[in-house]
Design a protein around this motif. Structure first.
Motif, PDB file in Angstrom:
ATOM      1  N   ALA A  63     -26.223 -14.202 -12.066  1.00  4.47           N
ATOM      2  CA  ALA A  63     -25.512 -15.476 -11.946  1.00  4.47           C
ATOM      3  C   ALA A  63     -24.000 -15.310 -11.757  1.00  4.47           C
ATOM      4  O   ALA A  63     -23.358 -16.116 -11.085  1.00  4.47           O
ATOM      5  CB  ALA A  63     -25.779 -16.326 -13.182  1.00  4.47           C
ATOM      6  N   GLU A  64     -23.437 -14.270 -12.352  1.00  2.00           N
ATOM      7  CA  GLU A  64     -21.985 -14.063 -12.227  1.00  2.00           C
ATOM      8  C   GLU A  64     -21.696 -13.339 -10.900  1.00  2.00           C
ATOM      9  O   GLU A  64     -22.625 -12.971 -10.179  1.00  2.00           O
ATOM     10  CB  GLU A  64     -21.485 -13.209 -13.395  1.00  2.00           C
ATOM     11  N   CYS A  85     -18.079  -5.752 -25.084  1.00  3.38           N
ATOM     12  CA  CYS A  85     -18.308  -4.632 -26.007  1.00  3.38           C
ATOM     13  C   CYS A  85     -17.147  -3.646 -25.980  1.00  3.38           C
ATOM     14  O   CYS A  85     -16.484  -3.471 -24.959  1.00  3.38           O
ATOM     15  CB  CYS A  85     -19.619  -3.946 -25.684  1.00  3.38           C
ATOM     16  N   GLN A  86     -16.946  -3.014 -27.143  1.00  2.00           N
ATOM     17  CA  GLN A  86     -15.742  -2.216 -27.345  1.00  2.00           C
ATOM     18  C   GLN A  86     -16.042  -0.738 -27.581  1.00  2.00           C
ATOM     19  O   GLN A  86     -15.476   0.122 -26.942  1.00  2.00           O
ATOM     20  CB  GLN A  86     -15.009  -2.789 -28.577  1.00  2.00           C
ATOM     21  N   HIS A  89     -21.344   2.892 -30.857  1.00  2.00           N
ATOM     22  CA  HIS A  89     -21.569   2.958 -32.306  1.00  2.00           C
ATOM     23  C   HIS A  89     -22.524   4.094 -32.649  1.00  2.00           C
ATOM     24  O   HIS A  89     -23.741   3.951 -32.514  1.00  2.00           O
ATOM     25  CB  HIS A  89     -22.155   1.641 -32.815  1.00  2.00           C
ATOM     26  N   VAL A 257     -30.528 -18.235 -11.694  1.00  2.00           N
ATOM     27  CA  VAL A 257     -31.942 -18.627 -11.734  1.00  2.00           C
ATOM     28  C   VAL A 257     -32.077 -19.893 -12.562  1.00  2.00           C
ATOM     29  O   VAL A 257     -31.532 -19.975 -13.669  1.00  2.00           O
ATOM     30  CB  VAL A 257     -32.779 -17.488 -12.362  1.00  2.00           C
ATOM     31  N   SER A 293     -29.551 -13.525 -22.060  1.00  2.00           N
ATOM     32  CA  SER A 293     -29.152 -13.432 -23.471  1.00  2.00           C
ATOM     33  C   SER A 293     -29.992 -14.417 -24.282  1.00  2.00           C
ATOM     34  O   SER A 293     -30.519 -15.400 -23.743  1.00  2.00           O
ATOM     35  CB  SER A 293     -27.669 -13.771 -23.627  1.00  2.00           C
ATOM     36  N   ARG A 300     -31.945 -22.824 -22.379  1.00  2.00           N
ATOM     37  CA  ARG A 300     -32.679 -23.181 -21.175  1.00  2.00           C
ATOM     38  C   ARG A 300     -34.156 -22.809 -21.206  1.00  2.00           C
ATOM     39  O   ARG A 300     -34.897 -23.166 -20.292  1.00  2.00           O
ATOM     40  CB  ARG A 300     -32.010 -22.519 -19.964  1.00  2.00           C
ATOM     41  N   SER A 438     -22.342 -14.162 -28.167  1.00  2.00           N
ATOM     42  CA  SER A 438     -21.933 -12.768 -27.960  1.00  2.00           C
ATOM     43  C   SER A 438     -23.042 -11.761 -28.238  1.00  2.00           C
ATOM     44  O   SER A 438     -23.271 -10.866 -27.448  1.00  2.00           O
ATOM     45  CB  SER A 438     -20.712 -12.446 -28.812  1.00  2.00           C
ATOM     46  N   TYR A 439     -23.725 -11.853 -29.377  1.00  3.35           N
ATOM     47  CA  TYR A 439     -24.863 -10.966 -29.640  1.00  3.35           C
ATOM     48  C   TYR A 439     -25.750 -11.542 -30.738  1.00  3.35           C
ATOM     49  O   TYR A 439     -25.342 -12.438 -31.477  1.00  3.35           O
ATOM     50  CB  TYR A 439     -24.454  -9.523 -29.944  1.00  3.35           C
ATOM     51  N   GLY A 473     -33.270  -6.908 -22.863  1.00  5.35           N
ATOM     52  CA  GLY A 473     -32.008  -7.468 -23.379  1.00  5.35           C
ATOM     53  C   GLY A 473     -31.842  -7.081 -24.838  1.00  5.35           C
ATOM     54  O   GLY A 473     -32.829  -6.831 -25.541  1.00  5.35           O
ATOM     55  N   HIS A 485     -26.447   0.227 -26.534  1.00  3.84           N
ATOM     56  CA  HIS A 485     -27.550   1.211 -26.497  1.00  3.84           C
ATOM     57  C   HIS A 485     -28.897   0.521 -26.686  1.00  3.84           C
ATOM     58  O   HIS A 485     -29.896   0.921 -26.091  1.00  3.84           O
ATOM     59  CB  HIS A 485     -27.335   2.383 -27.464  1.00  3.84           C
ATOM     60  N   ALA A 487     -29.555  -2.582 -25.661  1.00 10.17           N
ATOM     61  CA  ALA A 487     -29.829  -3.269 -24.388  1.00 10.17           C
ATOM     62  C   ALA A 487     -30.394  -2.272 -23.373  1.00 10.17           C
ATOM     63  O   ALA A 487     -31.390  -2.542 -22.696  1.00 10.17           O
ATOM     64  CB  ALA A 487     -28.547  -3.908 -23.862  1.00 10.17           C
TER      65      ALA A 487
HETATM   66  C1  LIG Z   1     -17.086  -9.523 -27.997  1.00 15.40           C
HETATM   67  C2  LIG Z   1     -18.225  -8.536 -27.962  1.00 15.40           C
HETATM   68  C3  LIG Z   1     -18.087  -7.301 -28.569  1.00 15.40           C
HETATM   69  C4  LIG Z   1     -19.136  -6.378 -28.548  1.00 15.40           C
HETATM   70  N1  LIG Z   1     -18.951  -5.134 -29.085  1.00 15.40           N
HETATM   71  C5  LIG Z   1     -19.906  -4.189 -28.936  1.00 15.40           C
HETATM   72  C6  LIG Z   1     -19.644  -2.842 -29.310  1.00 15.40           C
HETATM   73  O1  LIG Z   1     -18.545  -2.506 -29.759  1.00 15.40           O
HETATM   74  N2  LIG Z   1     -20.635  -1.928 -29.140  1.00 15.40           N
HETATM   75  C7  LIG Z   1     -21.864  -2.272 -28.636  1.00 15.40           C
HETATM   76  O2  LIG Z   1     -22.741  -1.388 -28.509  1.00 15.40           O
HETATM   77  N3  LIG Z   1     -22.131  -3.555 -28.261  1.00 15.40           N
HETATM   78  C8  LIG Z   1     -21.184  -4.503 -28.389  1.00 15.40           C
HETATM   79  N4  LIG Z   1     -21.412  -5.785 -27.958  1.00 15.40           N
HETATM   80  C9  LIG Z   1     -22.770  -6.172 -27.541  1.00 15.40           C
HETATM   81  C10 LIG Z   1     -23.125  -5.698 -26.129  1.00 15.40           C
HETATM   82  O3  LIG Z   1     -22.088  -6.034 -25.248  1.00 15.40           O
HETATM   83  C11 LIG Z   1     -24.423  -6.380 -25.694  1.00 15.40           C
HETATM   84  O4  LIG Z   1     -25.430  -6.142 -26.660  1.00 15.40           O
HETATM   85  C12 LIG Z   1     -24.957  -5.886 -24.341  1.00 15.40           C
HETATM   86  O5  LIG Z   1     -23.927  -5.723 -23.396  1.00 15.40           O
HETATM   87  C13 LIG Z   1     -25.990  -6.893 -23.853  1.00 15.40           C
HETATM   88  O6  LIG Z   1     -26.551  -6.489 -22.618  1.00 15.40           O
HETATM   89  P1  LIG Z   1     -27.798  -7.298 -22.034  1.00 15.40           P
HETATM   90  O7  LIG Z   1     -28.180  -6.664 -20.772  1.00 15.40           O
HETATM   91  O8  LIG Z   1     -28.817  -7.457 -23.086  1.00 15.40           O
HETATM   92  O9  LIG Z   1     -27.268  -8.784 -21.771  1.00 15.40           O
HETATM   93  P2  LIG Z   1     -26.115  -9.330 -20.817  1.00 15.40           P
HETATM   94  O10 LIG Z   1     -25.016  -8.366 -20.732  1.00 15.40           O
HETATM   95  O11 LIG Z   1     -25.799 -10.693 -21.325  1.00 15.40           O
HETATM   96  O12 LIG Z   1     -26.817  -9.433 -19.392  1.00 15.40           O
HETATM   97  C14 LIG Z   1     -27.527 -10.568 -18.982  1.00 15.40           C
HETATM   98  C15 LIG Z   1     -27.070 -10.948 -17.586  1.00 15.40           C
HETATM   99  O13 LIG Z   1     -27.813 -12.097 -17.180  1.00 15.40           O
HETATM  100  C16 LIG Z   1     -26.966 -12.925 -16.409  1.00 15.40           C
HETATM  101  N5  LIG Z   1     -27.516 -14.283 -16.415  1.00 15.40           N
HETATM  102  C17 LIG Z   1     -27.475 -15.210 -17.393  1.00 15.40           C
HETATM  103  N6  LIG Z   1     -28.099 -16.335 -17.021  1.00 15.40           N
HETATM  104  C18 LIG Z   1     -28.565 -16.110 -15.773  1.00 15.40           C
HETATM  105  C19 LIG Z   1     -29.306 -16.899 -14.856  1.00 15.40           C
HETATM  106  N7  LIG Z   1     -29.707 -18.142 -15.146  1.00 15.40           N
HETATM  107  N8  LIG Z   1     -29.608 -16.364 -13.646  1.00 15.40           N
HETATM  108  C20 LIG Z   1     -29.222 -15.090 -13.316  1.00 15.40           C
HETATM  109  N9  LIG Z   1     -28.512 -14.304 -14.168  1.00 15.40           N
HETATM  110  C21 LIG Z   1     -28.194 -14.809 -15.377  1.00 15.40           C
HETATM  111  C22 LIG Z   1     -25.632 -12.821 -17.108  1.00 15.40           C
HETATM  112  O14 LIG Z   1     -24.576 -13.195 -16.258  1.00 15.40           O
HETATM  113  C23 LIG Z   1     -25.607 -11.344 -17.504  1.00 15.40           C
HETATM  114  O15 LIG Z   1     -24.956 -10.567 -16.524  1.00 15.40           O
HETATM  115  C24 LIG Z   1     -20.367  -6.712 -27.931  1.00 15.40           C
HETATM  116  C25 LIG Z   1     -20.494  -7.955 -27.300  1.00 15.40           C
HETATM  117  C26 LIG Z   1     -19.436  -8.857 -27.305  1.00 15.40           C
HETATM  118  C27 LIG Z   1     -19.593 -10.169 -26.599  1.00 15.40           C
END
Ligand SMILES: Cc1cc2nc3c(=O)[nH]c(=O)nc-3n(C[C@H](O)[C@H](O)[C@H](O)COP(=O)(O)OP(=O)(O)OC[C@H]3O[C@@H](n4cnc5c(N)ncnc54)[C@H](O)[C@@H]3O)c2cc1C
Length: 547
Positions: A63-64, A85-86, A89, A257, A293, A300, A438-439, A473, A485, A487
């Motif tokens: 989506a982005e 994420c920063q 861990h 989507v 997420s 939704r 965020s998580y 996810g 890790h 994810a």
């Molecule tokens: C502020 C912050 C600090 C964090 N710090 C840490 C850290 O220090 N260490 C660590 O390990 N983790 C950290 N995390 C957590 C980590 O970033 C996430 O757990 C991980 O990146 C999640 O990945 P994901 O693929 O599950 O989800 P996402 O990264 O959310 O990927 C899902 C994707 O789906 C897309 N999407 C959403 N809706 C739609 C749609 N309708 N159609 C198409 N695409 C869509 C989104 O745009 C996104 O790109 C942090 C998170 C945040 C927000």
């Protein structure tokens, strides 16, 4: 102006499209083996793993307009900063650490929560006495260290557990009834809300803390060139760019989507899934890996799927929790804070000194931290309602209120004139409709509904017994949820589910379960059948194709 009958005909077409899939062939723009929804860590992990194992007829819908999702490394100051994420861990069992450390891509973060590097500032801008700080911080650390064992059979919230233990430990202590002791507990509460992304630790499950597994080793590894490097590792752009897996070219950006039809499609599509994007395009696949997420699923999940998701899945979405953590990044013309400290916190030591109206959010900033590789940047961390409020503020107001707060407390504590920041950047994880948080974490509702990440991860099977919707996810990981890790492992898990599904017995082309075309032996797998015919599912479940 259109004549009325044209308008009516248009309406009819739209209505028909919603209630039936008879128009699917007309609107179909592509058909692939696997669609991956989301190009975050789990989506990229799933895609690269599928391609590596020979299933390259895939498409990613994102989506982005960028890859990474909650990995969001952006240019700022004299380099880059992380809006998401920063840190990496831990080391043992951490897939990110294993990938990154072999190429020397990580470094010790300046942040390690060593008490020597932390300053606590009281409500009147005074630096809290070091001995007292160490004592109270020590007590709270002790509680935290013993919590994993204590909470195994605990039924209350994390807040109840912590407050009770703290009270017990402080009994008879000269500080037991002091506002300073309460201010420290409040500070740990805010820290816990950042760690768990909760609004309050009274909504965080005590027992749920036990589910999260810490990877042994240093907890704050930083990236030399930003967290997005991990995406290059997954795509194999590192160590050799010429070996990059073709995943970017299979990604449709700005492809949001909004409808997924996964059962009872008509005719030749009967075993397929139709994915519709907000621009009206429709993509058809045999399987869809969803990496949305938990926040997006909560908002939704009820109306995105047709038919609705099974009750157990909806229950898991309801019972698992996700909250919000945000950052504000401030770039100064020079470092004005003392060099020997890395973490600065303002404690609410004067409970009667009320903050004024809407400006209260700023008092809920948990810490100001220095930033790796950026000597003139401070990063403020906040969570819950304060973070949501901050996301809505006009930039000028946000800048003004943050400056005032920093000057009032840190300026006074260090006796310096704090300059205005040259740049300000904030994250907006709650209000961004592609994240809604965020998580994930385990809340009291998780316990009440008795749900688990495993239920969220369970594939959804269509009427013909085929796993058509797969879930990856961070929130689907049973022990590494809320992390990168976790994810990545979840993406690999779902890719493996499919590669195993398509794997035929050896020798692939002479046994009863034969591919019609050819078989392709691949590294790490016995064999994967290539180019299966549309009736592959019958071959799998019924008679062999060649019979
Ligand atoms: C502020 C912050 C600090 C964090 N710090 C840490 C850290 O220090 N260490 C660590 O390990 N983790 C950290 N995390 C957590 C980590 O970033 C996430 O757990 C991980 O990146 C999640 O990945 P994901 O693929 O599950 O989800 P996402 O990264 O959310 O990927 C899902 C994707 O789906 C897309 N999407 C959403 N809706 C739609 C749609 N309708 N159609 C198409 N695409 C869509 C989104 O745009 C996104 O790109 C942090 C998170 C945040 C927000």
């Amino acid at each position: 102006m259109w004549p009325i009958y044209v308008f009516t005909a248009e309406l009819l077409v739209v209505t028909l499209f919603i209630i039936t899939d008879i128009f699917l062939p007309m609107r179909r723009i592509s058909e692939v083996r696997v669609i991956i929804v989301g190009a975050g860590a789990s989506g990229i992990a799933a895609a690269t793993s599928l391609v590596e194992h020979g299933i390259d007829n895939i498409m990613i819908l994102e989506a982005e307009n960028r890859t990474g999702g909650r990995i969001n490394t952006v240019p700022f100051g004299n380099g880059v900063v992380e809006l998401g994420c920063q840190w990496v861990h831990g080391e043992e069992g951490n897939a990110v650490f294993s990938m990154a450390s072999q190429y020397g891509l990580l470094m010790d973060s300046v942040i390690n929560y060593d008490i020597e590097k932390m300053v606590f500032i009281g409500s009147s801008g005074n630096i809290v006495n070091r001995k007292t700080t160490e004592e109270l911080y020590g007590i709270l650390r002790e509680i935290s260290n013993s919590s994993k064992t204590d909470l195994v059979n605990y039924t209350g919230s994390l807040g109840e557990y912590f407050s009770h233990k703290y009270k017990q430990k402080l009994e008879g202590h000269p500080l037991s009834n002091s506002s300073l002791a309460r201010a420290f507990l409040d500070w740990v509460h805010k820290g816990s809300n950042i760690e768990d992304a909760a609004d309050s630790w009274y909504e965080t499950s005590g027992h749920g803390q036990v589910e999260y597994q810490v990877c042994k080793g240093k907890q704050t590894w930083a990236w030399k060139s930003g967290y997005s490097t991990v995406l290059d590792l997954l795509k194999k752009r590192i160590p050799d760019p010429s070996n990059e897996l073709p995943v970017e070219s299979k990604t449709n950006f700005k492809a949001e989507v909004n409808k997924i039809r996964w059962n009872n499609l008509s005719g030749e599509n009967k075993n397929k899934v139709a994915v519709e994007c907000s621009d009206g395009s429709v993509h058809v696949a045999d399987h869809v890996i969803l990496t949305l997420s938990l926040g997006v699923l909560k908002k939704r999940g009820d109306f995105m799927f047709q038919p609705a998701l099974p009750a157990q899945k909806l229950n898991a979405i309801k019972g698992l929790c996700i909250g919000n953590v945000d950052k504000i990044l401030l770039k100064y013309p020079y470092r004005w804070w003392p060099d020997n400290f890395t973490v600065f916190s303002v404690l609410k030591t004067n409970e009667t000194a009320a903050c004024i109206g809407e400006k209260c959010w700023v008092h809920d900033i948990h810490v100001f931290e220095v930033v790796d590789n950026q000597p003139h940047v401070l990063s403020a961390w906040l969570s819950g309602s304060a973070a949501r409020h901050m996301e809505q503020l006009p930039e000028e107001q946000l800048m003004q209120e943050t400056i005032e707060f920093i000057r009032e407390f840190m300026g006074k504590a260090f006796n310096v004139t704090v300059p205005s920041p040259e740049e300000l950047l904030r994250s907006s994880w709650s209000s961004n409709p592609h994240f809604h948080g965020s998580y994930s974490f385990r809340c009291m509702e998780t316990e009440r509904l008795n749900v688990s990440a495993a239920q969220l991860a369970e594939p959804v099977i269509n009427n013909n017994g085929i796993s058509v919707l797969l879930f990856a996810g961070e929130a689907t990981h049973s022990s590494y949820y809320s992390t990168v890790h976790g994810a990545i492992e979840s993406g690999w898990r779902e890719a493996k589910r499919l590669t195993e599904f398509y794997k035929m017995e050896m020798p692939c082309c002479s046994g009863a379960w034969c591919c019609q075309d050819w078989c392709l032996p691949l590294q790490g797998w016995d064999a994967v059948c290539g180019r299966l015919e549309p009736t592959w599912s019958e071959a799998w479940y019924g008679a062999p194709l060649s019979a």
